[in-house]
Design a protein around this motif. Structure first.
Motif, PDB file in Angstrom:
ATOM      1  N   PHE A   1       0.184   7.752   3.550  1.00  0.00           N
ATOM      2  CA  PHE A   1       1.563   8.051   3.910  1.00  0.00           C
ATOM      3  C   PHE A   1       2.455   7.942   2.675  1.00  0.00           C
ATOM      4  CE2 PHE A   1       5.583   7.832   6.089  1.00  0.00           C
ATOM      5  CZ  PHE A   1       5.383   8.415   7.325  1.00  0.00           C
ATOM      6  N   GLY A   2       2.254   6.864   1.906  1.00  0.00           N
ATOM      7  CA  GLY A   2       3.041   6.676   0.694  1.00  0.00           C
ATOM      8  C   GLY A   2       2.811   7.776  -0.320  1.00  0.00           C
ATOM      9  N   GLU A   3       1.578   8.271  -0.399  1.00  0.00           N
ATOM     10  CA  GLU A   3       1.274   9.344  -1.354  1.00  0.00           C
ATOM     11  C   GLU A   3       2.058  10.605  -1.020  1.00  0.00           C
ATOM     12  OE1 GLU A   3      -2.636  11.466  -3.419  1.00  0.00           O
ATOM     13  OE2 GLU A   3      -2.880   9.802  -2.000  1.00  0.00           O
ATOM     14  N   ARG A   4       2.208  10.896   0.255  1.00  0.00           N
ATOM     15  CA  ARG A   4       2.999  12.064   0.654  1.00  0.00           C
ATOM     16  C   ARG A   4       4.477  11.885   0.282  1.00  0.00           C
ATOM     17  NH1 ARG A   4       0.866  16.019   3.436  1.00  0.00           N
ATOM     18  NH2 ARG A   4      -1.243  15.807   4.248  1.00  0.00           N
ATOM     19  N   LEU A   5       4.964  10.669   0.438  1.00  0.00           N
ATOM     20  CA  LEU A   5       6.352  10.403   0.042  1.00  0.00           C
ATOM     21  C   LEU A   5       6.515  10.578  -1.470  1.00  0.00           C
ATOM     22  CD1 LEU A   5       7.168   7.250   2.221  1.00  0.00           C
ATOM     23  CD2 LEU A   5       7.745   9.631   2.700  1.00  0.00           C
ATOM     24  N   GLY A   6       5.512  10.125  -2.226  1.00  0.00           N
ATOM     25  CA  GLY A   6       5.571  10.281  -3.678  1.00  0.00           C
ATOM     26  C   GLY A   6       5.549  11.731  -4.116  1.00  0.00           C
ATOM     27  N   ARG A   7       4.926  12.586  -3.315  1.00  0.00           N
ATOM     28  CA  ARG A   7       4.866  14.017  -3.635  1.00  0.00           C
ATOM     29  C   ARG A   7       6.116  14.770  -3.206  1.00  0.00           C
ATOM     30  NH1 ARG A   7      -1.373  15.172  -1.655  1.00  0.00           N
ATOM     31  NH2 ARG A   7      -2.422  14.210  -3.436  1.00  0.00           N
TER      32      ARG A   7
ATOM     33  N   ALA B   1       0.826  -1.213   0.000  1.00  0.00           N
ATOM     34  CA  ALA B   1       0.000   0.000   0.000  1.00  0.00           C
ATOM     35  C   ALA B   1       0.854   1.254   0.000  1.00  0.00           C
ATOM     36  CB  ALA B   1      -0.940   0.004   1.204  1.00  0.00           C
ATOM     37  N   LEU B   2       1.996   1.212   0.674  1.00  0.00           N
ATOM     38  CA  LEU B   2       2.927   2.340   0.606  1.00  0.00           C
ATOM     39  C   LEU B   2       3.345   2.606  -0.838  1.00  0.00           C
ATOM     40  CD1 LEU B   2       5.548   1.916   3.491  1.00  0.00           C
ATOM     41  CD2 LEU B   2       3.944   3.808   3.206  1.00  0.00           C
ATOM     42  N   SER B   3       3.666   1.519  -1.558  1.00  0.00           N
ATOM     43  CA  SER B   3       4.112   1.679  -2.945  1.00  0.00           C
ATOM     44  C   SER B   3       3.000   2.245  -3.819  1.00  0.00           C
ATOM     45  CB  SER B   3       4.613   0.347  -3.502  1.00  0.00           C
ATOM     46  OG  SER B   3       3.560  -0.554  -3.795  1.00  0.00           O
ATOM     47  N   CYS B   4       1.762   1.820  -3.578  1.00  0.00           N
ATOM     48  CA  CYS B   4       0.638   2.349  -4.359  1.00  0.00           C
ATOM     49  C   CYS B   4       0.412   3.827  -4.052  1.00  0.00           C
ATOM     50  CB  CYS B   4      -0.625   1.540  -4.068  1.00  0.00           C
ATOM     51  SG  CYS B   4      -0.615  -0.115  -4.793  1.00  0.00           S
ATOM     52  N   GLY B   5       0.564   4.207  -2.791  1.00  0.00           N
ATOM     53  CA  GLY B   5       0.453   5.613  -2.437  1.00  0.00           C
ATOM     54  C   GLY B   5       1.531   6.446  -3.111  1.00  0.00           C
ATOM     55  N   MET B   6       2.751   5.916  -3.112  1.00  0.00           N
ATOM     56  CA  MET B   6       3.841   6.634  -3.782  1.00  0.00           C
ATOM     57  C   MET B   6       3.549   6.815  -5.258  1.00  0.00           C
ATOM     58  SD  MET B   6       7.379   5.204  -2.162  1.00  0.00           S
ATOM     59  CE  MET B   6       7.577   5.030  -0.384  1.00  0.00           C
ATOM     60  N   ALA B   7       3.032   5.762  -5.889  1.00  0.00           N
ATOM     61  CA  ALA B   7       2.699   5.854  -7.316  1.00  0.00           C
ATOM     62  C   ALA B   7       1.640   6.928  -7.552  1.00  0.00           C
ATOM     63  CB  ALA B   7       2.212   4.499  -7.820  1.00  0.00           C
ATOM     64  N   ALA B   8       0.634   6.984  -6.672  1.00  0.00           N
ATOM     65  CA  ALA B   8      -0.390   8.016  -6.807  1.00  0.00           C
ATOM     66  C   ALA B   8       0.220   9.403  -6.623  1.00  0.00           C
ATOM     67  CB  ALA B   8      -1.495   7.781  -5.788  1.00  0.00           C
TER      68      ALA B   8
ATOM     69  N   ASP C   1      15.162   8.245  -3.848  1.00  0.00           N
ATOM     70  CA  ASP C   1      14.034   8.972  -4.439  1.00  0.00           C
ATOM     71  C   ASP C   1      13.006   7.983  -5.002  1.00  0.00           C
ATOM     72  OD1 ASP C   1      12.855  10.262  -7.192  1.00  0.00           O
ATOM     73  OD2 ASP C   1      13.152  11.787  -5.643  1.00  0.00           O
ATOM     74  N   PRO C   2      11.717   8.201  -4.751  1.00  0.00           N
ATOM     75  CA  PRO C   2      10.702   7.274  -5.257  1.00  0.00           C
ATOM     76  C   PRO C   2      10.754   7.053  -6.765  1.00  0.00           C
ATOM     77  CG  PRO C   2       9.737   8.711  -3.618  1.00  0.00           C
ATOM     78  CD  PRO C   2      11.124   9.220  -3.868  1.00  0.00           C
ATOM     79  N   ARG C   3      11.073   8.111  -7.536  1.00  0.00           N
ATOM     80  CA  ARG C   3      11.151   7.931  -8.993  1.00  0.00           C
ATOM     81  C   ARG C   3      12.296   6.996  -9.367  1.00  0.00           C
ATOM     82  NH1 ARG C   3       7.891  10.957 -12.110  1.00  0.00           N
ATOM     83  NH2 ARG C   3       6.904  12.782 -11.144  1.00  0.00           N
TER      84      ARG C   3
END
Length: 336
Positions: free
Chosen positions: A261-267, A197-204, A318-320
Motif C-alpha cells: 500500500f505504501g509503495e503505491r502512495l510513493g508512486r 512498513a507503510l514508510s518503507c513501501g513509500m520509500a520503495a 507529498d511523500p517526498r
C-alpha cells in the motif's frame, strides 16, 4: 489444560492460516466466516480461494457462517478480524462466548478514539480478566505460513500458563510459538510495525534503496520501543519476534499489505487509488498511524515516522516532502 476445541472468528488470510496451524497441530477447529459462500468453500471444498488460493486446508477443519454453533463448547476463541472492527464484532458475539474460554487475539492495531490496544478492547467489551487474553505477534505473513514455510511467533499473556496452553495447541513442524508475559510490548510492536512498513513501501515507490530501508526500519524500531517502554513494556521485547522480527518481515516482503500500500502512495497514488488497487482493502497502518500518533502525543513520546505517515495518508502531504522533513529534523544523539 491444552484447548482441543477451538473456534476462529474470521476467515481472512491470517485467520484461515492460523486455523490451519491449529488443525495441523491436532486440534478440532471451526472457522466462522461472515459470508456463507466462504464457509461452504472451507467446509466442503477444504480451501479458501478468496483469501488463500491454492492452499489445501485440513479435513478436520470445518466452517460455518452462524456464530452460535461455531462458539458452542469452544475452549479457546481466536479473534481474527481487523483491529478497527474488533469492538463492533465482539459486541455481537459477547453473549455467545463460553465464559472460561481462552481469548486469542490476532489483531494488530490501536483503536481509533479510545486509543486502546486490542487486548484492552477485548477485556472492555467482554468483561474478561486480563489473564484470559493471549496475544499473537511476530513475523507472520499468512501466505508463507499457509505454505508451511518455517516460521515462529510469540504468544503473550499475563497468565503464563495460558500462553503455554495455546503454545502447545499451535505447535507444528513448521510453526514454532514462543511465550512471553509482556502483552503491552507485543501489542505495541505489532501495531507500530504496520505504520513503519507503510514508510518503507513509500520509500520503495520513490525509488530509494537498501540504505533508506534499513534507516527506516531501525529508526522505526527506536520510536516503537520509546512508546512501548513509556506504556510499561519490557525493552527486550522489541529485540524479539514481536519487535524486530515482525518489523523486518512486514517492511521487506511484497506479501505485506502495508508495504505494498505504501509503495503505491510513493508512486503517486492517493489513499483512495491505492485502496481501489488493492481490492478495496485499506492497510491497517493507514488507520493505525492516526491512533498511534495520538497515543504517543498523549504520553509525550516523539514518533516522527508515524507522524509523517499520518500527514501523508490523512493530510495530503507529498511523500517526498515528508521524507525531506524527516531528514531535516534537528540533529540529535542516536539514543536520545
Amino acid at each position: 489444560m491444552v484447548p482441543q476445541r477451538i473456534t476462529v472468528l474470521g476467515a481472512g488470510s491470517w485467520g484461515t492460516t492460523f486455523a490451519k496451524v491449529l488443525a495441523d497441530a491436532g486440534r478440532d477447529v471451526t472457522i466462522w466466516a461472515r459470508r456463507e459462500e466462504i464457509a461452504a468453500e472451507i467446509r466442503d471444498g477444504h480451501h479458501n480461494p478468496a483469501y488463500l488460493p491454492g492452499v489445501t486446508l485440513p479435513a478436520r477443519l470445518t466452517a460455518t457462517s452462524d456464530p452460535a454453533p461455531a462458539l458452542a463448547g469452544a475452549e479457546a476463541v481466536v479473534l481474527a478480524v481487523p483491529s478497527q472492527s474488533l469492538r463492533a464484532n465482539l459486541e455481537g458475539w459477547r453473549g455467545l462466548l463460553p465464559p472460561e474460554a481462552i481469548l486469542v487475539s490476532l489483531a494488530k492495531g490501536v483503536e481509533l478514539g479510545t486509543l486502546k490496544r486490542m487486548s484492552e478492547v477485548i477485556t472492555d467489551v467482554t468483561g474478561a480478566r486480563d489473564e484470559r487474553v493471549v496475544v499473537v505477534s511476530g513475523p507472520n505473513l499468512a501466505r508463507e505460513i499457509a505454505a508451511e514455510q518455517p516460521a515462529a511467533a510469540v504468544l503473550a499473556c499475563a497468565d503464563h500458563e495460558r500462553a503455554v496452553a495455546v503454545q502447545r495447541a499451535a505447535s507444528t513442524g513448521y510453526f514454532r510459538p514462543y511465550t512471553n508475559t509482556d502483552v503491552i510490548g507485543c501489542e505495541v510492536g505489532g501495531a507500530c510495525k504496520n505504520v513503519i512498513a507503510l514508510s518503507c513501501g513509500m520509500a520503495a515507490g520513490l525509488g530509494y534503496g537498501a540504505n533508506t530501508m534499513a534507516t527506516l526500519i531501525t529508526r522505526g524500531l527506536a520510536e516503537t520501543a520509546r512508546l512501548g517502554v513509556k506504556l510499561g513494556a519490557d525493552p527486550l521485547t522489541f529485540a524479539g519476534l514481536a519487535g524486530v522480527g515482525d518489523l523486518v518481515a512486514t517492511c521487506s516482503s511484497p506479501l505485506s499489505r502495508n508495504r505494498t500500500f505504501g509503495e503505491r502512495l510513493g508512486r503517486g497514488d492517493t489513499v483512495a487509488q491505492a485502496q481501489a488497487a488493492t481490492g478495496g482493502q485499506v492497510a491497517e497502518g493507514v488507520m493505525s498511524c492516526t491512533s498511534i500518533r495520538e497515543l504517543a502525543q498523549a504520553h509525550g513520546v516523539d514518533m516522527p515516522i508515524t507522524d509523517a505517515m499520518h500527514r501523508v495518508c490523512h493530510e495530503g502531504v507529498d511523500p517526498r516532502k515528508a521524507g525531506a522533513e524527516l531528514l531535516g529534523r534537528q540533529q540529535k544523539h542516536e539514543w536520545s
